[in-house]
Each structure stands twice: as C-alpha cells, then as structure tokens.
Design a protein around this motif. Structure first.
Motif, short mmCIF file in Angstrom:
data_model
loop_
_atom_site.label_atom_id
_atom_site.label_comp_id
_atom_site.label_asym_id
_atom_site.label_seq_id
_atom_site.Cartn_x
_atom_site.Cartn_y
_atom_site.Cartn_z
N GLN A 110 41.83 -27.12 -11.42
CA GLN A 110 40.41 -27.33 -11.36
C GLN A 110 40.02 -28.87 -11.93
O GLN A 110 38.77 -28.93 -10.63
N LYS A 111 40.62 -29.36 -12.44
CA LYS A 111 40.53 -30.52 -12.32
C LYS A 111 41.00 -31.75 -11.46
O LYS A 111 40.68 -32.66 -11.09
N GLU A 112 41.65 -31.19 -10.32
CA GLU A 112 42.07 -32.11 -9.38
C GLU A 112 43.37 -32.73 -9.96
O GLU A 112 43.66 -33.71 -9.29
N TYR A 113 43.84 -32.68 -10.89
CA TYR A 113 44.91 -34.07 -12.40
C TYR A 113 45.52 -34.28 -10.83
O TYR A 113 45.97 -35.63 -11.36
N ALA A 114 46.41 -33.72 -9.95
CA ALA A 114 47.96 -34.56 -9.64
C ALA A 114 47.85 -33.45 -8.18
O ALA A 114 47.19 -32.40 -7.88
N HIS A 115 48.75 -34.02 -7.35
CA HIS A 115 49.20 -33.29 -6.39
C HIS A 115 50.20 -32.68 -6.29
O HIS A 115 49.87 -31.13 -6.07
N PHE A 116 51.23 -32.24 -6.72
CA PHE A 116 52.16 -31.39 -7.68
C PHE A 116 52.01 -31.52 -9.12
O PHE A 116 52.43 -32.63 -10.26
N GLY A 117 52.93 -30.33 -9.89
CA GLY A 117 53.27 -29.91 -11.11
C GLY A 117 55.11 -30.74 -11.10
O GLY A 117 55.54 -30.06 -9.96
N TYR A 118 55.48 -31.56 -12.41
CA TYR A 118 56.86 -31.99 -12.27
C TYR A 118 57.34 -31.70 -13.07
O TYR A 118 57.36 -32.06 -13.76
N LEU A 119 58.44 -30.65 -13.27
CA LEU A 119 59.42 -31.06 -14.16
C LEU A 119 60.86 -31.17 -14.49
O LEU A 119 61.63 -31.16 -13.01
N GLY A 120 61.73 -31.95 -15.02
CA GLY A 120 63.75 -30.98 -14.82
C GLY A 120 63.53 -30.07 -16.03
O GLY A 120 62.57 -30.04 -17.23
N CYS A 121 65.18 -29.64 -16.22
CA CYS A 121 65.20 -29.00 -17.22
C CYS A 121 66.64 -28.27 -17.56
O CYS A 121 67.04 -29.10 -16.39
N ARG A 122 67.28 -27.51 -18.10
CA ARG A 122 68.32 -27.13 -17.90
C ARG A 122 68.47 -25.87 -16.71
O ARG A 122 67.61 -25.40 -16.46
N GLU A 123 69.59 -25.68 -16.35
CA GLU A 123 70.01 -24.82 -15.37
C GLU A 123 69.47 -23.16 -15.96
O GLU A 123 69.34 -22.49 -15.52
N GLU A 124 70.00 -22.89 -17.44
CA GLU A 124 69.94 -22.01 -17.94
C GLU A 124 68.02 -21.26 -17.80
O GLU A 124 68.08 -20.08 -18.69
N VAL A 125 66.77 -22.04 -17.79
CA VAL A 125 65.79 -21.51 -17.99
C VAL A 125 64.37 -22.09 -16.52
O VAL A 125 63.74 -21.97 -15.87
N VAL A 126 65.38 -22.66 -15.17
CA VAL A 126 65.33 -22.33 -14.11
C VAL A 126 64.60 -21.40 -13.77
O VAL A 126 63.85 -21.13 -12.78
N SER A 127 64.97 -19.86 -14.12
CA SER A 127 64.42 -19.00 -13.12
C SER A 127 63.19 -18.78 -13.89
O SER A 127 62.31 -17.74 -12.89
N PHE A 128 63.42 -19.09 -15.11
CA PHE A 128 61.92 -18.80 -16.02
C PHE A 128 60.28 -20.07 -15.00
O PHE A 128 59.37 -19.67 -15.00
N TYR A 129 60.81 -21.21 -14.67
CA TYR A 129 60.17 -22.30 -13.94
C TYR A 129 59.95 -21.23 -12.63
O TYR A 129 58.92 -21.38 -12.31
N ASN A 130 61.07 -20.63 -11.79
CA ASN A 130 60.33 -20.33 -10.73
C ASN A 130 59.83 -18.90 -10.50
O ASN A 130 58.56 -18.86 -9.91
N SER A 131 59.83 -18.34 -11.69
CA SER A 131 58.82 -16.86 -11.65
C SER A 131 57.43 -17.74 -12.21
O SER A 131 56.18 -16.64 -12.47
N GLY A 133 56.09 -20.20 -10.53
CA GLY A 133 55.88 -21.16 -9.33
C GLY A 133 56.52 -21.89 -8.73
O GLY A 133 55.99 -22.73 -7.79
N PHE A 134 57.34 -22.57 -10.06
CA PHE A 134 57.95 -23.57 -9.44
C PHE A 134 59.18 -23.45 -8.26
O PHE A 134 59.28 -22.38 -8.42
N GLU A 135 59.37 -24.48 -7.33
CA GLU A 135 60.87 -24.28 -6.50
C GLU A 135 61.55 -25.48 -6.96
O GLU A 135 61.26 -26.96 -7.10
#
Length: 183
Positions: A110-131, A133-135
């Motif tokens: 809504q705020k047109e804050y950025a082009h993309f969301g970006y994060l780094g994480c541990r392997e065991e939580v990748v599926s959470f972030y996929n759920s 909308g993160f790729e």
C-alpha cells in the motif's frame, strides 16, 4: 484467539512498546552478550516498520522491515529487508507469524515501500516463508559482518524474495551486495 495487530513506524514506537519488543527478544535469545536495542537488534539492521501481535495487552509476535537499496549484479534494487520474525513459544502453531507477515506485506504494498521483500533464513524455516509468498533464489550474497566494519561473502545460504511493487520474475540476475548488515 483475539489478537490485535499494530503496524508501527520505528519513529513512533512508544517506550512501552520498546520494552515489550526487548522482552520478547530477550526471552527467546538468552545470550548474555547480546541485548536487544531499537537500532541495533543483536547487531542486525534495525526496522523502519514493525508488525506486532498483541493478545490481552501482551506482545506475542513481531516482524520488522527495513528499506534499503541493494546491488544485484549491475542493477540497484529497493528492498524491504525482513527480520526479527518471532512469536512467543506458547503462541506458536496458531498462524500468528503468517498473519503478521501478510499484514506487513500488505502495508508495504500500500505504501509502495520497496520493489521486493528480502530475507535470509535458516534452512528449516524456508517452507514457512514459501507459504507466505516468498520464493528462494540461488545467489551469492555479500553482507557486513555483525559488530564490525568487515564484509563477508556467502553462498548457499537461503535467500528469499517476494513481490512488493514488482513481480519476483523481474528480480535481476547476479551477485547481491547488501550495503550493510543482514536483517
């Protein structure tokens, strides 16, 4: 479960909310050498915007985002670095982190804050972030080491992006230079 979500700019965080955030983080991360601070949480980048979940007046969840221009190959990209994703142990498994993430992403869009969301994480939580909308993208990332002015390059570490104002398919190719610490 009656949960109140508060979206706050870092500049408007009250002293009481700061104390709540500090307590939530310090309850999870108990290393005596690391004490949470508003502008240097555990040596990582601070948050410009925060999504916080309260239940009966108690902070039970938090996610922060920090706007930054990064270099990707030969391109400059405006990202919302996502960090400080935490839900108090007794409240995990109820979808609170997902609720917070969706509220945060909607707010950023809504705020047109950025082009993309970006994060780094541990392997065991990748599926959470996929759920949420993160790729995952496979890139080499250069990032400032915590508590120093040195930079390190890492490969194979999970890096995930999501759409804010641009589709993830338009994310440039090439190595990533964060121009600061990770989130």
């Amino acid at each position: 479960m009656d949960i109140e979500i508060r979206m706050k700019d870092n500049s408007t965080i009250t002293d009481e909310e700061l104390k709540d955030i500090e307590q939530l983080f310090n309850n999870e991360y108990t290393d005596e050498d690391d004490v949470w601070e508003k502008n240097a949480p555990y040596g990582f980048s601070p948050s410009d915007i925060r999504a916080m979940a309260y239940m009966n007046g108690k902070l039970i969840g938090h996610i922060g985002a920090d706007k930054r221009w990064i270099a990707v190959g030969k391109s400059k990209v405006k990202v919302a670095g996502i960090g400080g994703v935490l839900v108090e142990r007794d409240y995990r498994g109820f979808g609170i982190a997902k609720m917070l993430m969706h509220q945060l992403i909607n707010n950023l869009q809504q705020k047109e804050y950025a082009h993309f969301g970006y994060l780094g994480c541990r392997e065991e939580v990748v599926s959470f972030y996929n759920s949420c909308g993160f790729e995952r993208i496979d890139r080499t990332e250069t990032v400032k080491k915590n508590y120093s002015n040195e930079y390190m390059t890492r490969t194979g570490f999970p890096i995930l992006i999501c759409s804010i104002t641009k589709d993830v398919s338009t994310f440039p190719t090439g190595n990533i230079y964060l121009h600061g610490t990770a989130w």
